[in-house]
Design a protein around this motif. Structure first.
Motif, mmCIF file in Angstrom:
data_model
loop_
_atom_site.group_PDB
_atom_site.id
_atom_site.type_symbol
_atom_site.label_atom_id
_atom_site.label_comp_id
_atom_site.label_asym_id
_atom_site.label_seq_id
_atom_site.Cartn_x
_atom_site.Cartn_y
_atom_site.Cartn_z
ATOM 1 N N LEU A 173 0.819 -1.212 0.000
ATOM 2 C CA LEU A 173 0.000 0.000 0.000
ATOM 3 C C LEU A 173 0.850 1.258 0.000
ATOM 4 O O LEU A 173 0.536 2.234 -0.685
ATOM 5 C CB LEU A 173 -0.936 -0.001 1.219
ATOM 6 N N ILE A 174 1.937 1.239 0.748
ATOM 7 C CA ILE A 174 2.825 2.405 0.777
ATOM 8 C C ILE A 174 3.465 2.623 -0.589
ATOM 9 O O ILE A 174 3.557 3.760 -1.071
ATOM 10 C CB ILE A 174 3.895 2.233 1.886
ATOM 11 N N LEU A 178 1.101 7.425 -6.661
ATOM 12 C CA LEU A 178 -0.084 8.210 -7.012
ATOM 13 C C LEU A 178 0.227 9.553 -7.667
ATOM 14 O O LEU A 178 -0.415 9.901 -8.662
ATOM 15 C CB LEU A 178 -0.971 8.418 -5.782
ATOM 16 N N GLN A 235 2.229 1.773 -3.510
ATOM 17 C CA GLN A 235 1.205 2.291 -4.419
ATOM 18 C C GLN A 235 0.872 3.739 -4.116
ATOM 19 O O GLN A 235 0.616 4.532 -5.025
ATOM 20 C CB GLN A 235 -0.046 1.424 -4.335
ATOM 21 N N ALA A 236 0.876 4.099 -2.832
ATOM 22 C CA ALA A 236 0.584 5.492 -2.475
ATOM 23 C C ALA A 236 1.678 6.425 -2.976
ATOM 24 O O ALA A 236 1.402 7.563 -3.362
ATOM 25 C CB ALA A 236 0.429 5.617 -0.959
ATOM 26 N N LYS A 237 2.918 5.961 -2.991
ATOM 27 C CA LYS A 237 4.023 6.790 -3.497
ATOM 28 C C LYS A 237 3.930 6.989 -5.005
ATOM 29 O O LYS A 237 4.450 7.959 -5.541
ATOM 30 C CB LYS A 237 5.356 6.156 -3.135
#
Length: 136
Positions: free
Chosen positions: A105-106, A112, A108-110
């Motif tokens: 998740l981290i 964005l 993928q968040a980076k």
């Protein structure tokens, strides 16, 4: 005295229905005011009751597992130990799942911001409308 009572009752009898309606309206208004005053209390009581409902559901789901664990020779007569061990295993599984999912998740968040820049313009942006449009 007995002669005065019927005269007084007849004089006030025509007000009986309006007074009764007024009393009912006052009772209804009081109930509405009490509801608005106690809404905060009702919401918090519902939250507490919801916790008890979830606790009951968890207990109902885990009781058969604990009963089977008690049949093992290791847990004979040690129901508390079986419950604690089961909770430790469940919490460990949840923590392990969080540990496995969090790095993905981290990552993928980076990504964005890069995805937002490479995204094609939406129909609002291409029409020149600035309403609801945010530019970084």
């Amino acid at each position: 005295m007995a002669e005065d009572e019927p005269v007084v009752t007849r004089a006030w009898r025509h007000l009986e229905r309006p007074v009764r309606i007024l009393v009912y309206l006052l009772i209804a208004l009081t109930l509405v005011m009490l509801f608005h005053q106690s809404e905060y209390l009702v919401v918090h009581l519902f939250d507490v009751l919801l916790l008890f409902v979830f606790a009951a559901i968890i207990a109902l789901l885990l009781t058969p597992v604990i009963d089977r664990m008690e049949r093992l020779s290791v847990f004979k007569g040690r129901r508390v130990f079986a419950v604690v061990l089961l909770y430790v295993v469940i919490i460990g599984l949840i923590a392990g799942l969080i540990a496995l999912v969090t790095p993905a998740l981290i990552g993928q968040a980076k990504q964005l911001p890069a995805l937002a820049e490479s995204a094609p313009p939406s129909s609002d942006q291409s029409s020149g409308s600035s309403r609801g449009h945010w530019e970084p």
